[in-house]
Design an enzyme around this catalytic site. Structure first.
Site, short mmCIF file in Angstrom:
data_model
loop_
_atom_site.label_atom_id
_atom_site.label_comp_id
_atom_site.label_asym_id
_atom_site.label_seq_id
_atom_site.Cartn_x
_atom_site.Cartn_y
_atom_site.Cartn_z
CE LYS A 10 -3.86 -2.52 1.91
NZ LYS A 10 -5.09 -2.50 2.73
CG HIS A 91 -7.09 -2.85 -2.90
ND1 HIS A 91 -7.52 -2.08 -1.84
CD2 HIS A 91 -6.46 -3.91 -2.35
CE1 HIS A 91 -7.15 -2.64 -0.71
NE2 HIS A 91 -6.52 -3.77 -0.99
CD GLU A 139 -7.87 -7.69 -0.46
OE1 GLU A 139 -8.03 -6.46 -0.45
OE2 GLU A 139 -6.74 -8.20 -0.36
N GLY A 179 -7.12 -8.88 6.92
CA GLY A 179 -6.88 -9.36 8.27
C GLY A 179 -6.03 -10.61 8.39
O1 G3P Z 1 -4.62 -6.22 -0.74
C1 G3P Z 1 -4.52 -6.80 0.52
C2 G3P Z 1 -4.97 -5.88 1.58
O2 G3P Z 1 -6.11 -5.13 1.23
C3 G3P Z 1 -5.25 -6.62 2.86
O3 G3P Z 1 -5.05 -5.70 3.87
O4 G3P Z 1 -4.04 -5.00 5.97
O5 G3P Z 1 -6.11 -6.44 5.98
O6 G3P Z 1 -3.90 -7.43 5.30
P1 G3P Z 1 -4.77 -6.17 5.37
#
Ligand code: G3P
Length: 218
Positions: A10, A91, A139, A179
């Site tokens: 990110k 995303h 996601e 997560g």
């Molecule tokens: O693209 C993966 C990301 O959106 C996941 O974020 O911080 O929940 O692992 P996180």
């Protein structure tokens, strides 16, 4: 095909500037033959990591434009020239209207870039599956950035997503993210039928990202 782990940097401060290359160099030294590892650094770090390490680099976003008069855009043609091998698309933090998504995927295929299209609901998964990306990443937006793994919160949706995508196009591989923070989460994602995971903050913000990933790969 080995399961895939995509590490999404990110724009976290822990993974920009010189830190971006530093993290990539450290994980490039990890001995691993179980997973395919991809890093997805910020736009400004991609070229250097692709040039100076053997880590596979995916962009966090791509536009549907060829090279030319397209100020401020990211072209699949340029990504190919800097040895980027794929791209995350749509995303939750960088949504793309469906009509553009179709054109971007087409351009990426032409430039031999892998496409990982994110979707946060089953209905969105169905729509993006019709566009035939290489991967679809489930996601759920509300779990991104948190410490409740999507594999624990929504296992049934993951199973349904895998089945739905397989029925539309069995060549599309399903990933999940949000997560994810332990090797148990990764193992559960694979048990639920996905081909791998995307990980953001738990990797980038780990005290020792290299050790975090090594423990993930055990
Ligand atoms: O693209 C993966 C990301 O959106 C996941 O974020 O911080 O929940 O692992 P996180």
């Amino acid at each position: 095909m080995k399961p895939l782990i995509i590490l999404n940097y990110k724009l976290y401060k822990e993974a920009v500037g010189t830190k971006a290359l530093d993290i990539a160099r450290k994980i490039s030294k990890i001995k691993n033959d179980k997973y395919d590892i991809v890093v997805s650094p910020s736009l400004c770090s991609m070229k250097e990591i692709a040039e100076k390490t053997n880590v596979t680099v995916f962009s966090q976003h791509t536009d549907h434009v060829p090279l030319g008069a397209h100020t401020g855009r990211i072209s699949p043609e340029e990504l190919k020239r800097i040895n980027v091998k794929g791209t995350i698309l749509n995303h939750s933090e960088r949504k793309i209207p469906l009509k553009y998504l179709a054109r971007i995927i087409e351009q990426c295929v032409k430039n031999k870039l892998k496409t990982v299209v994110c979707a946060s609901t089953l209905s969105e998964i169905k729509k993006v599956a019709e566009l035939n990306p290489h991967y679809i990443a489930y996601e759920p937006k509300e779990l991104i950035g948190g410490n409740i793994s999507v594999t624990k919160a929504n296992p049934d949706i993951i199973v349904k997503a895998v089945e739905m995508v397989h029925n539309i196009n069995p060549r599309i591989k399903v990933l999940c993210g949000a997560g994810i923070h332990s090797k148990e989460d990764v193992g559960q994602a694979l048990l639920l039928g996905t081909h791998g995971v995307l990980i953001g903050h738990s990797f980038v913000k780990a005290k020792d990202p290299k050790k975090f990933l090594q423990d993930m790969l055990l």
